[in-house]
Design a protein around this motif. Structure first.
Motif, mmCIF file in Angstrom:
data_model
loop_
_atom_site.group_PDB
_atom_site.id
_atom_site.type_symbol
_atom_site.label_atom_id
_atom_site.label_comp_id
_atom_site.label_asym_id
_atom_site.label_seq_id
_atom_site.Cartn_x
_atom_site.Cartn_y
_atom_site.Cartn_z
ATOM 1 N N GLN A 187 3.920 1.881 21.978
ATOM 2 C CA GLN A 187 3.506 2.505 20.723
ATOM 3 C C GLN A 187 4.485 2.009 19.669
ATOM 4 O O GLN A 187 5.666 1.836 19.944
ATOM 5 C CB GLN A 187 3.556 4.032 20.895
ATOM 6 C CG GLN A 187 3.315 4.824 19.641
ATOM 7 C CD GLN A 187 4.594 5.090 18.879
ATOM 8 O OE1 GLN A 187 5.665 5.117 19.444
ATOM 9 N NE2 GLN A 187 4.457 5.287 17.579
ATOM 10 N N TRP A 188 3.983 1.726 18.459
ATOM 11 C CA TRP A 188 4.885 1.192 17.432
ATOM 12 C C TRP A 188 4.388 1.600 16.049
ATOM 13 O O TRP A 188 3.278 2.133 15.907
ATOM 14 C CB TRP A 188 4.990 -0.329 17.541
ATOM 15 C CG TRP A 188 3.699 -1.036 17.262
ATOM 16 C CD1 TRP A 188 3.278 -1.521 16.060
ATOM 17 C CD2 TRP A 188 2.650 -1.327 18.205
ATOM 18 N NE1 TRP A 188 2.040 -2.094 16.193
ATOM 19 C CE2 TRP A 188 1.629 -1.987 17.485
ATOM 20 C CE3 TRP A 188 2.482 -1.092 19.563
ATOM 21 C CZ2 TRP A 188 0.447 -2.409 18.092
ATOM 22 C CZ3 TRP A 188 1.299 -1.508 20.162
ATOM 23 C CH2 TRP A 188 0.309 -2.165 19.423
ATOM 24 N N GLY A 189 5.187 1.331 15.074
ATOM 25 C CA GLY A 189 4.802 1.625 13.696
ATOM 26 C C GLY A 189 5.177 0.480 12.786
ATOM 27 O O GLY A 189 6.048 -0.328 13.104
ATOM 28 N N GLY A 190 4.493 0.413 11.669
ATOM 29 C CA GLY A 190 4.844 -0.538 10.618
ATOM 30 C C GLY A 190 4.912 0.228 9.311
ATOM 31 O O GLY A 190 4.686 1.434 9.281
ATOM 32 N N THR A 191 5.223 -0.486 8.239
ATOM 33 C CA THR A 191 5.258 0.148 6.923
ATOM 34 C C THR A 191 4.178 -0.479 6.065
ATOM 35 O O THR A 191 4.187 -1.694 5.864
ATOM 36 C CB THR A 191 6.633 -0.063 6.268
ATOM 37 O OG1 THR A 191 7.637 0.386 7.176
ATOM 38 C CG2 THR A 191 6.732 0.710 4.965
ATOM 39 N N VAL A 192 3.238 0.339 5.574
ATOM 40 C CA VAL A 192 2.161 -0.209 4.746
ATOM 41 C C VAL A 192 2.320 0.259 3.305
ATOM 42 O O VAL A 192 2.696 1.400 3.048
ATOM 43 C CB VAL A 192 0.763 0.180 5.288
ATOM 44 C CG1 VAL A 192 0.533 -0.454 6.654
ATOM 45 C CG2 VAL A 192 0.563 1.681 5.355
ATOM 46 N N ASP A 193 2.043 -0.654 2.382
ATOM 47 C CA ASP A 193 2.122 -0.354 0.954
ATOM 48 C C ASP A 193 0.740 0.030 0.459
ATOM 49 O O ASP A 193 -0.148 -0.816 0.368
ATOM 50 C CB ASP A 193 2.629 -1.583 0.190
ATOM 51 C CG ASP A 193 4.094 -1.856 0.472
ATOM 52 O OD1 ASP A 193 4.774 -0.927 0.943
ATOM 53 O OD2 ASP A 193 4.556 -2.978 0.214
ATOM 54 N N THR A 194 0.553 1.308 0.148
ATOM 55 C CA THR A 194 -0.785 1.769 -0.230
ATOM 56 C C THR A 194 -0.904 1.923 -1.741
ATOM 57 O O THR A 194 0.004 2.389 -2.412
ATOM 58 C CB THR A 194 -1.096 3.119 0.428
ATOM 59 O OG1 THR A 194 -0.118 4.072 0.000
ATOM 60 C CG2 THR A 194 -1.048 3.025 1.936
ATOM 61 N N CYS A 195 -2.068 1.522 -2.251
ATOM 62 C CA CYS A 195 -2.400 1.657 -3.665
ATOM 63 C C CYS A 195 -3.290 2.888 -3.849
ATOM 64 O O CYS A 195 -3.989 3.288 -2.922
ATOM 65 C CB CYS A 195 -3.188 0.432 -4.135
ATOM 66 S SG CYS A 195 -2.157 -0.806 -4.888
ATOM 67 N N PRO A 196 -3.316 3.455 -5.057
ATOM 68 C CA PRO A 196 -4.156 4.638 -5.281
ATOM 69 C C PRO A 196 -5.638 4.393 -5.007
ATOM 70 O O PRO A 196 -6.362 5.323 -4.675
ATOM 71 C CB PRO A 196 -3.940 4.951 -6.761
ATOM 72 C CG PRO A 196 -2.652 4.310 -7.111
ATOM 73 C CD PRO A 196 -2.506 3.117 -6.229
ATOM 74 N N ASP A 197 -6.123 3.147 -5.156
ATOM 75 C CA ASP A 197 -7.547 2.887 -4.956
ATOM 76 C C ASP A 197 -7.822 2.112 -3.668
ATOM 77 O O ASP A 197 -8.920 1.582 -3.488
ATOM 78 C CB ASP A 197 -8.144 2.151 -6.167
ATOM 79 C CG ASP A 197 -7.453 0.836 -6.464
ATOM 80 O OD1 ASP A 197 -6.450 0.531 -5.784
ATOM 81 O OD2 ASP A 197 -7.897 0.109 -7.368
ATOM 82 N N ALA A 198 -6.823 2.050 -2.776
ATOM 83 C CA ALA A 198 -6.980 1.383 -1.480
ATOM 84 C C ALA A 198 -7.381 -0.086 -1.629
ATOM 85 O O ALA A 198 -8.062 -0.641 -0.776
ATOM 86 C CB ALA A 198 -7.982 2.124 -0.578
ATOM 87 N N CYS A 199 -6.982 -0.704 -2.719
ATOM 88 C CA CYS A 199 -7.230 -2.131 -2.917
ATOM 89 C C CYS A 199 -5.917 -2.829 -3.248
ATOM 90 O O CYS A 199 -4.999 -2.206 -3.776
ATOM 91 C CB CYS A 199 -8.217 -2.353 -4.060
ATOM 92 S SG CYS A 199 -9.907 -2.234 -3.508
ATOM 93 N N PRO A 200 -5.837 -4.120 -2.962
ATOM 94 C CA PRO A 200 -4.572 -4.828 -3.175
ATOM 95 C C PRO A 200 -4.312 -5.156 -4.642
ATOM 96 O O PRO A 200 -5.196 -5.024 -5.494
ATOM 97 C CB PRO A 200 -4.786 -6.119 -2.386
ATOM 98 C CG PRO A 200 -6.256 -6.341 -2.440
ATOM 99 C CD PRO A 200 -6.871 -4.984 -2.384
ATOM 100 N N ILE A 201 -3.106 -5.592 -4.909
ATOM 101 C CA ILE A 201 -2.743 -6.152 -6.215
ATOM 102 C C ILE A 201 -2.376 -7.605 -5.946
ATOM 103 O O ILE A 201 -1.478 -7.886 -5.142
ATOM 104 C CB ILE A 201 -1.526 -5.414 -6.815
ATOM 105 C CG1 ILE A 201 -1.851 -3.935 -7.032
ATOM 106 C CG2 ILE A 201 -1.068 -6.075 -8.103
ATOM 107 C CD1 ILE A 201 -0.624 -3.074 -7.276
ATOM 108 N N ILE A 202 -3.095 -8.542 -6.567
ATOM 109 C CA ILE A 202 -2.806 -9.962 -6.360
ATOM 110 C C ILE A 202 -2.777 -10.612 -7.725
ATOM 111 O O ILE A 202 -3.834 -10.789 -8.344
ATOM 112 C CB ILE A 202 -3.893 -10.684 -5.529
ATOM 113 C CG1 ILE A 202 -4.374 -9.811 -4.378
ATOM 114 C CG2 ILE A 202 -3.392 -12.028 -5.017
ATOM 115 C CD1 ILE A 202 -5.711 -10.249 -3.805
ATOM 116 N N GLY A 203 -1.615 -10.975 -8.213
ATOM 117 C CA GLY A 203 -1.617 -11.648 -9.497
ATOM 118 C C GLY A 203 -0.275 -11.664 -10.170
ATOM 119 O O GLY A 203 0.774 -11.583 -9.527
ATOM 120 N N LYS A 204 -0.339 -11.768 -11.509
ATOM 121 C CA LYS A 204 0.862 -11.902 -12.318
ATOM 122 C C LYS A 204 1.542 -10.540 -12.489
ATOM 123 O O LYS A 204 0.930 -9.500 -12.229
ATOM 124 C CB LYS A 204 0.490 -12.515 -13.670
ATOM 125 C CG LYS A 204 -0.132 -13.894 -13.520
ATOM 126 C CD LYS A 204 -0.713 -14.411 -14.826
ATOM 127 C CE LYS A 204 0.400 -14.867 -15.759
ATOM 128 N NZ LYS A 204 -0.154 -15.637 -16.897
#
Lengths: 94, 403
Positions: free
Chosen positions: B322-339
């Motif tokens: 059993q293991w865990g990771g760290t996830v970065d969550t956004c308020p709208d469950a979508c990524p941020i990709i850009g400037k």
């Protein structure tokens, strides 16, 4: 399972609590005057620190009262809990 | 005929040069895919990928390998479908067996409202040309005979969405395949090199401080799931991201009994059987912020108790790990990709619980953004600016739980 020291009830299992996110986020006093950037900052941007974090918890399956905690986000250790309206350890925000 | 003793290393382990055109921070799947497409599509090879541990040591090596594209909104459907199309040919392209297996992804509905949500999503998928289907309880039972589909079950199955091209791909292979390909394009993969600061002058990035000294670069691209907020803090701005623990586990290996990925949003679990025979499953995030790469037992217990209700056959299965990771969550469950607010500094973050499936697509659009200093049409909607304009892309329903 975390053991969370409720300031009213003492240490209880994490499953009795609900997490309420970052503490001391203050609603803009004049919301009609602020820009979209300031709204975004208030609504969405977070400190999300690696280390000491001031956050809100609610003892939902106990006394059902909200309180603040200072917890380390790496070790998960609760360094302090304090009631809403009280100053956090080390002072600062209320 | 050397008895497997003279295999060369699949990628070099160079010391960093003093200066690069582009520095990619983070040697996970997304960072390596970005380096790959920067070199292949844009001819930019004076690039270093800096990784604080070894490649794939973070979330790329911790996720549960699910690949699919059945997202609700046009913006995300386009991005994930683009990525799913890249998966189709990726093993051949990288000349590395990624073990991409189109075993199908089934998302169960347990209530009438869930079935309405699922049929809306399936219809939206089909309008976007995605092979999503609405299937009945009987069809679910045929695909997954070990699932308890009795009408009196604790979690009755009223139907499901089904994406046949969805499935799994081996995460370590993805890391190694991309790392080898990137290295062969003369990109430096520098491991055990932690970024400790991002230097700027007049609002423009100039380089990064690392545990191996200062490295100059005109462009710095960050892809550090689980540490995005920490890197943003180094560059002096904040992100709409909260970092949470996310847990998963595998059982002892058993004979093949489950040949689809099965997920349930209502009980927050997903499950599949690996090629090694292990039953692999995971839960939702732990509620609190945490960078500890481990979560609370209660979350695991909740998901496993649901799994045992739904798959009675697994009740005596023993867990191996059993293991865990760290996830970065956004308020709208979508990524941020850009400037970002800093010129020459790019962020690819906030994938929450489901970034693995987007690895090739994410790298492709991120490479485009870095090379052209502007986003591609596919990732333009996923800018940091959407939190100011209010154009959020609410994918909480389709982001679901299959990671």
């Amino acid at each position: 399972m975390l053991l969370i020291p409720c300031p009213w009830c003492g240490p209880r299992d994490e499953s009795e609590f609900a997490y309420g996110g970052e503490a001391h986020v203050i609603r803009p006093p004049k919301p009609e005057k602020i820009s979209d950037d300031e709204w975004a900052d208030y609504l969405f941007m977070s400190k999300n620190p690696q280390g000491s974090h001031r956050e809100q918890w609610c003892h939902t399956a106990g006394c059902r009262r909200w309180f603040n905690a200072q917890r380390d986000t790496v070790t998960y250790k609760f360094d302090a809990v304090y009631k809403v309206g009280e100053s956090p350890p080390g002072g600062g925000e209320q | 005929m050397s008895h497997h003793e003279k295999w060369p290393r699949a990628w070099r382990s160079p010391e960093p040069k003093p200066e690069y055109d582009v520095i990619i921070v983070g040697g996970g799947g997304h960072g390596l895919a970005t380096a790959y497409y920067l070199a292949k599509e844009h001819g930019i090879t004076n690039v270093a990928v800096l990784e604080k541990d070894h490649v794939g040591a973070g979330n790329t090596g911790r996720n549960t390998e699910v690949v699919r594209s059945n997202y609700l909104w046009d913006e995300s459907a386009a991005l994930y479908e683009f990525s799913l199309k890249l998966w189709q040919n990726l093993s051949q392209e990288l000349n590395f067996n990624l073990m991409y297996s189109k075993r199908g992804v089934i998302a169960l509905g347990h209530s009438l409202q869930e079935m309405r949500d699922i049929s809306r999503r399936v219809n939206a998928n089909r309008l976007n040309g995605i092979d999503s289907e609405l299937i009945t309880t009987a069809e679910v039972a045929e695909l997954v005979p070990i699932l308890n589909t009795s009408p009196t079950a604790r979690y009755p199955v009223l139907g499901a969405s089904y994406q046949r091209r969805g499935g799994t791909a081996r995460h370590d292979a993805v890391t190694w395949g991309f790392a080898r390909a990137v290295d062969s394009l003369d990109v430096d993969i520098v491991q055990n090199c932690e970024v400790t600061g991002i230097r700027r002058e007049n609002g423009k990035v100039t380089g990064v401080d690392t545990s191996k000294g200062y490295i100059k670069a005109a462009k710095v691209a960050v892809a550090v799931a689980g540490n995005s907020g920490v890197l943003a803090d180094m560059a002096g701005f904040r992100l709409p991201i909260e970092s949470h623990p996310l847990q998963a586990w595998v059982s002892e290996p058993i004979k093949p009994v489950l040949n689809s990925v099965v997920m349930s949003n209502a009980v927050h679990m997903y499950i599949n059987q690996t090629d090694r025979g292990e039953i692999l499953s995971g839960a939702g995030i732990d509620a609190y912020n945490g960078y500890g790469q481990r979560g609370s037992f209660s979350v695991l217990e909740h998901a496993i108790s649901s799994i045992v209700e739904m798959f009675p056959i697994f009740s005596r299965l023993r867990l191996m790990r059993q293991w865990g990771g760290t996830v970065d969550t956004c308020p709208d469950a979508c990524p941020i990709i850009g400037k970002t607010p800093v010129d020459g500094l790019y962020f690819n973050c906030g994938w929450g619980t489901g970034g693995y499936k987007a690895t090739p697509g994410s790298g492709w659009v991120y490479a485009y953004t870095i090379a052209n200093d502007q986003p591609h049409a596919l990732n333009a909607p996923f800018s940091l600016g959407r939190f100011t304009t209010g154009h959020l892309i609410d994918e909480h329903g389709a982001a679901g739980v299959a990671h």
